[in-house]
Design a protein around this motif. Structure first.
Motif, short mmCIF file in Angstrom:
data_model
loop_
_atom_site.label_atom_id
_atom_site.label_comp_id
_atom_site.label_asym_id
_atom_site.label_seq_id
_atom_site.Cartn_x
_atom_site.Cartn_y
_atom_site.Cartn_z
N LEU A 143 0.89 -1.00 0.05
CA LEU A 143 0.02 -0.07 0.05
C LEU A 143 0.98 1.26 0.07
N THR A 144 0.83 1.95 -1.15
CA THR A 144 1.82 2.99 -1.22
C THR A 144 1.08 4.47 -1.84
N ASN A 145 1.74 5.61 -1.69
CA ASN A 145 1.11 6.86 -2.30
C ASN A 145 -0.19 7.05 -2.11
N PRO A 146 -0.74 6.97 -0.86
CA PRO A 146 -1.94 7.28 -0.87
C PRO A 146 -2.54 8.89 -0.88
N ILE A 147 -3.69 9.15 -0.60
CA ILE A 147 -4.59 10.47 -0.65
C ILE A 147 -5.24 10.56 0.56
N ALA A 148 -5.09 11.56 1.32
CA ALA A 148 -5.99 11.66 2.54
C ALA A 148 -6.94 12.69 2.28
N VAL A 149 -8.14 12.53 2.71
CA VAL A 149 -9.36 13.52 2.90
C VAL A 149 -10.16 13.36 4.01
N VAL A 156 -7.83 7.75 4.77
CA VAL A 156 -6.74 7.47 3.53
C VAL A 156 -7.13 6.49 2.56
N ILE A 157 -6.69 6.94 1.36
CA ILE A 157 -7.42 6.04 0.02
C ILE A 157 -6.24 5.57 -0.57
N PHE A 158 -6.21 4.20 -0.75
CA PHE A 158 -4.94 3.68 -1.82
C PHE A 158 -5.83 3.12 -2.93
N PHE A 159 -5.06 3.54 -3.93
CA PHE A 159 -5.80 2.90 -5.39
C PHE A 159 -4.82 1.91 -5.88
N VAL A 160 -5.57 0.67 -5.92
CA VAL A 160 -4.76 -0.67 -6.15
C VAL A 160 -5.59 -1.22 -7.44
N PRO A 173 -5.42 -2.43 10.39
CA PRO A 173 -5.07 -2.05 11.78
C PRO A 173 -3.48 -1.28 11.84
N ILE A 174 -2.94 -1.71 11.01
CA ILE A 174 -1.56 -1.28 10.93
C ILE A 174 -1.33 0.18 10.78
N VAL A 175 -2.15 0.44 9.48
CA VAL A 175 -2.31 2.04 8.98
C VAL A 175 -3.02 2.80 9.91
N GLU A 176 -4.22 2.26 10.43
CA GLU A 176 -5.05 2.91 11.25
C GLU A 176 -4.33 3.75 12.40
N ASN A 177 -3.64 2.64 12.80
CA ASN A 177 -2.87 3.07 14.29
C ASN A 177 -1.26 3.57 14.06
N ASP A 178 -1.22 4.06 12.82
CA ASP A 178 0.13 4.47 12.67
C ASP A 178 0.26 5.87 13.35
N PRO A 179 1.29 6.24 13.95
CA PRO A 179 1.73 7.54 14.51
C PRO A 179 1.41 8.71 13.50
N LEU A 180 1.37 8.50 12.26
CA LEU A 180 1.48 9.58 11.22
C LEU A 180 -0.17 10.05 11.52
N PRO A 182 -2.74 11.01 14.00
CA PRO A 182 -2.98 11.05 15.67
C PRO A 182 -4.44 10.94 16.18
N GLU A 183 -5.19 10.98 15.25
CA GLU A 183 -6.74 10.34 15.73
C GLU A 183 -7.14 8.98 15.07
N ARG A 184 -6.18 8.34 14.72
CA ARG A 184 -6.19 7.21 13.87
C ARG A 184 -7.02 7.70 12.57
N ILE A 185 -7.23 6.64 11.51
CA ILE A 185 -7.81 6.70 10.48
C ILE A 185 -8.59 5.70 9.73
N ASN A 186 -9.48 6.19 9.01
CA ASN A 186 -10.22 4.96 8.00
C ASN A 186 -9.48 4.73 7.07
N VAL A 187 -9.35 3.45 6.73
CA VAL A 187 -8.31 2.81 5.42
C VAL A 187 -9.37 2.23 4.52
N ASN A 188 -8.87 2.85 3.17
CA ASN A 188 -9.95 2.43 1.95
C ASN A 188 -8.81 1.98 0.93
N VAL A 189 -9.20 0.88 0.47
CA VAL A 189 -8.63 0.36 -0.78
C VAL A 189 -9.38 0.24 -1.97
#
Length: 274
Positions: A143-149, A156-160, A173-180, A182-189
């Motif tokens: 999962l690389t070069n996402p876009i955040a909205v 955070v959105i990954f186009f695959v 859960p790895i992406v959701e809880n990454d320190p990048l 701070p409020e966690r994030i929803n992960v979309n592929v």
């Protein structure tokens, strides 16, 4: 405070399989603790749901909607829940959330929502530090070069090439809880199909893999428009639970149309869960 009676009436609803317990606390206040949310959301010993939704009075809108994930955490916005709530009240309404005010109009099978304008600045997502949110120079394995909205809540959105090939149960859960984040994030592929539609899977912050995510469909369509992958005038988003119609053009509010279903109304003894 709690109602004088310990009985609590609730509605079970779902939008494309994303299911909710909805509590109407506009007349009688209910204190919704994270412990109580977890107990009610438990699918074996409670009612069972992805999110618990509580309706409350609002001075700025027709009513307020609070959104609690199954883990007890409170979040800012939920498009599927807003469609269900609009269908439940049965009339056009302004719905206040901590992520902004949503306008909802019910129809025979669901509702159309104006979700507000998306946000893109790194500190409004929010991210831990400044970067270009349209092409983020980060990766988690494949999962690389996402876009955040931010569409009321952070995505955070990954186009695959193939959403089914991504082990989202492990990577989510790895992406959701990454320190990048701070409020966690929803992960979309997401995969943009040849007909201009989008196939989407979502790991939802505080909930996990979900059959549908309305804000995820909105955020992903916005991301695809920004990357010039779709026109945005009306995009069909295919989720495991079914389809949503999303439209957005830069400078405009995001508009979502989709189904909502009332499953049943029930009553519980609050004392059994406290």
């Amino acid at each position: 405070m709690r109602p004088s009676s310990s009985k609590l009436t609730f509605h079970k609803m779902h939008g494309l399989g994303n299911d909710f317990v909805i509590v109407d606390a506009r007349q009688h206040a209910v204190t919704m603790t994270d412990e109580l949310v977890r107990a009610l959301a438990n699918r074996r010993t409670g009612i069972g749901c992805d999110q618990l939704i509580q309706l409350e009075p609002s001075q700025e809108a027709d009513f307020a909607m609070r959104i609690f994930n199954a883990d007890g955490s409170e979040v800012e916005a939920c498009g599927n829940a807003a469609r269900c709530v609009t269908q439940l009240v049965g009339h056009e309404a302004q719905i206040a959330t901590t992520g902004g005010t949503i306008s909802g109009t019910p129809d025979d099978t669901g509702a159309t929502l104006d979700m507000g304008e998306p946000r893109f600045d790194w500190d409004t997502i929010p991210l831990a530090y400044a970067m270009d949110t349209t092409n983020m120079p980060v990766r988690w394995e494949e999962l690389t070069n996402p876009i955040a909205v931010n569409i009321g809540n952070p995505h955070v959105i990954f186009f695959v090439e193939d959403t089914a090939s991504v082990d989202l149960a492990r990577l989510g859960p790895i992406v959701e809880n990454d320190p990048l984040f701070p409020e966690r994030i929803n992960v979309n592929v997401a995969t943009v199909e040849s007909d201009g539609s989008i196939t989407l899977r979502v790991w939802e912050r505080g909930t996990g893999l979900t059959r549908a995510c309305g804000t995820g469909a909105c955020a992903t369509t916005v991301a695809a428009v920004r990357r010039k992958l779709v026109s945005g005038r009306e995009t069909t988003v295919h989720l495991p639970g079914g389809d949503l119609a999303i439209s957005w053009e830069p400078g405009q509010e995001v508009r979502m149309t989709g189904p909502a279903a009332h499953v049943f109304t029930g009553e519980i003894e609050l004392d059994d869960f406290l």
